[in-house]
Motif scaffolding. Structure first.
Motif, PDB file in Angstrom:
ATOM      1  N   GLY A 177       0.841  -1.196   0.000  1.00  0.00           N
ATOM      2  CA  GLY A 177       0.000   0.000   0.000  1.00  0.00           C
ATOM      3  C   GLY A 177       0.873   1.241   0.000  1.00  0.00           C
ATOM      4  N   ILE A 178       0.642   2.129  -0.958  1.00  0.00           N
ATOM      5  CA  ILE A 178       1.460   3.339  -1.099  1.00  0.00           C
ATOM      6  C   ILE A 178       0.561   4.553  -0.934  1.00  0.00           C
ATOM      7  CG2 ILE A 178       2.891   4.709  -2.656  1.00  0.00           C
ATOM      8  CD1 ILE A 178       3.683   2.091  -4.024  1.00  0.00           C
ATOM      9  N   GLN A 179       0.996   5.487  -0.116  1.00  0.00           N
ATOM     10  CA  GLN A 179       0.260   6.724   0.076  1.00  0.00           C
ATOM     11  C   GLN A 179       1.130   7.896  -0.368  1.00  0.00           C
ATOM     12  OE1 GLN A 179      -2.956   7.316   1.073  1.00  0.00           O
ATOM     13  NE2 GLN A 179      -2.446   9.369   0.407  1.00  0.00           N
ATOM     14  N   GLN A 180       0.632   8.688  -1.291  1.00  0.00           N
ATOM     15  CA  GLN A 180       1.330   9.873  -1.775  1.00  0.00           C
ATOM     16  C   GLN A 180       1.083  11.025  -0.806  1.00  0.00           C
ATOM     17  OE1 GLN A 180       3.110   9.958  -4.814  1.00  0.00           O
ATOM     18  NE2 GLN A 180       3.803  12.012  -4.274  1.00  0.00           N
ATOM     19  N   VAL A 181       2.149  11.683  -0.384  1.00  0.00           N
ATOM     20  CA  VAL A 181       2.044  12.856   0.488  1.00  0.00           C
ATOM     21  C   VAL A 181       2.928  13.958  -0.086  1.00  0.00           C
ATOM     22  CG1 VAL A 181       1.535  11.509   2.577  1.00  0.00           C
ATOM     23  CG2 VAL A 181       3.905  12.068   2.019  1.00  0.00           C
ATOM     24  N   SER A 182       2.795  15.146   0.455  1.00  0.00           N
ATOM     25  CA  SER A 182       3.641  16.254  -0.002  1.00  0.00           C
ATOM     26  C   SER A 182       5.057  16.067   0.540  1.00  0.00           C
ATOM     27  CB  SER A 182       3.073  17.589   0.492  1.00  0.00           C
ATOM     28  OG  SER A 182       3.238  17.701   1.895  1.00  0.00           O
ATOM     29  N   ASP A 183       5.996  16.777  -0.086  1.00  0.00           N
ATOM     30  CA  ASP A 183       7.382  16.725   0.381  1.00  0.00           C
ATOM     31  C   ASP A 183       7.483  17.184   1.841  1.00  0.00           C
ATOM     32  OD1 ASP A 183       8.431  15.766  -2.001  1.00  0.00           O
ATOM     33  OD2 ASP A 183       8.880  17.764  -2.788  1.00  0.00           O
ATOM     34  N   ARG A 184       6.708  18.170   2.182  1.00  0.00           N
ATOM     35  CA  ARG A 184       6.731  18.693   3.558  1.00  0.00           C
ATOM     36  C   ARG A 184       6.209  17.653   4.553  1.00  0.00           C
ATOM     37  NH1 ARG A 184       4.714  24.552   5.208  1.00  0.00           N
ATOM     38  NH2 ARG A 184       6.601  24.820   6.402  1.00  0.00           N
ATOM     39  N   GLU A 185       5.111  16.977   4.202  1.00  0.00           N
ATOM     40  CA  GLU A 185       4.577  15.939   5.087  1.00  0.00           C
ATOM     41  C   GLU A 185       5.590  14.808   5.269  1.00  0.00           C
ATOM     42  OE1 GLU A 185      -0.209  15.844   4.434  1.00  0.00           O
ATOM     43  OE2 GLU A 185       1.041  15.440   2.664  1.00  0.00           O
ATOM     44  N   LEU A 186       6.249  14.410   4.182  1.00  0.00           N
ATOM     45  CA  LEU A 186       7.242  13.341   4.284  1.00  0.00           C
ATOM     46  C   LEU A 186       8.430  13.790   5.135  1.00  0.00           C
ATOM     47  CD1 LEU A 186       7.825  10.462   2.330  1.00  0.00           C
ATOM     48  CD2 LEU A 186       9.921  11.765   2.578  1.00  0.00           C
ATOM     49  N   ALA A 187       8.838  15.036   4.982  1.00  0.00           N
ATOM     50  CA  ALA A 187       9.957  15.557   5.787  1.00  0.00           C
ATOM     51  C   ALA A 187       9.615  15.518   7.271  1.00  0.00           C
ATOM     52  CB  ALA A 187      10.307  16.971   5.355  1.00  0.00           C
ATOM     53  N   ASP A 188       8.340  15.748   7.612  1.00  0.00           N
ATOM     54  CA  ASP A 188       7.917  15.667   9.010  1.00  0.00           C
ATOM     55  C   ASP A 188       8.005  14.241   9.546  1.00  0.00           C
ATOM     56  OD1 ASP A 188       7.415  18.375   9.121  1.00  0.00           O
ATOM     57  OD2 ASP A 188       5.264  18.176   8.746  1.00  0.00           O
ATOM     58  N   LEU A 189       7.820  13.243   8.667  1.00  0.00           N
ATOM     59  CA  LEU A 189       7.859  11.838   9.083  1.00  0.00           C
ATOM     60  C   LEU A 189       9.272  11.269   9.083  1.00  0.00           C
ATOM     61  CD1 LEU A 189       4.803  10.444   7.098  1.00  0.00           C
ATOM     62  CD2 LEU A 189       4.941  10.903   9.550  1.00  0.00           C
TER      63      LEU A 189
END
Length: 192
Positions: A97-109
């Motif tokens: 399962g793949i979820q696309q997020v923004s670069d900013r959201e990924l940086a937070d994770l």
């Protein structure tokens, strides 16, 4: 009796987390992001049989090792490189399962300063010493209680250089594995 009830509740929580991801009772991005944030805490890493895998290379290695994925969060950064686009295709083919997020959201994770556009959650594999396929006469490297990722990496490289045929890691070392990547290191790993 209290201990048995606590274990049963923990088991129910683990099942609930997996159900949310699989059945999508909450949006996958929220659930997976929550799980990733949870796994960044030491207590969660100790009680859940899951690990966060971050970066193209480590996710590729997790796929090659046939680890079971709970899901992956990706940003557009991953797609910018051909290798990242191939990795996404491989994840899709593997049914992850793949979820696309923004670069900013990924940086937070992400734990890294410059994320490569992917963070995934995998289940800890379970091996036993019987699963080691070691040639007769080759040593086995046993790491017990080593907590510093740098030390684990150094010991793995040294073991490899000295001809170790396998590595046994204590289960407490699971939290350092996400930080250790070793080029061309192909030991049989066994977690106790």
């Amino acid at each position: 009796m209290v201990n048995a009830i606590g274990k049963a509740l923990l088991s129910l929580r683990r099942a609930a987390v997996r159900l949310e991801i699989v059945e999508g009772s909450m949006p996958m991005a929220q659930t997976l992001a929550k799980l990733i944030r949870n796994l960044q805490r030491r207590n969660a890493r100790r009680r859940l049989p899951l690990a966060v895998v971050e970066g193209v290379r480590l996710v590729e290695e997790a796929l090659e090792a046939n680890l079971v994925f709970e899901g992956a969060v990706v940003s557009s950064t991953l797609q910018r490189a051909e290798r990242g686009a191939r990795l996404r295709e491989c994840l899709q083919k593997a049914g992850v399962g793949i979820q696309q997020v923004s670069d900013r959201e990924l940086a937070d994770l992400a734990d890294t300063d410059t994320p490569q556009g992917i963070v995934a959650v995998v289940q800890h594999p379970h091996w036993s010493v019987a699963d080691l396929c070691v040639e007769h006469g080759r040593p086995i490297l046993v790491l017990d209680g080593v907590q510093d990722p740098g030390n684990v990496g150094t010991l793995l490289r040294t073991g490899y250089a000295l001809g170790a045929g396998g590595v046994v890691l204590d289960a407490r070392n699971g939290e350092v594995l996400a930080l250790v990547s070793l080029p061309d290191f192909d030991p049989n790993l066994a977690g106790q």
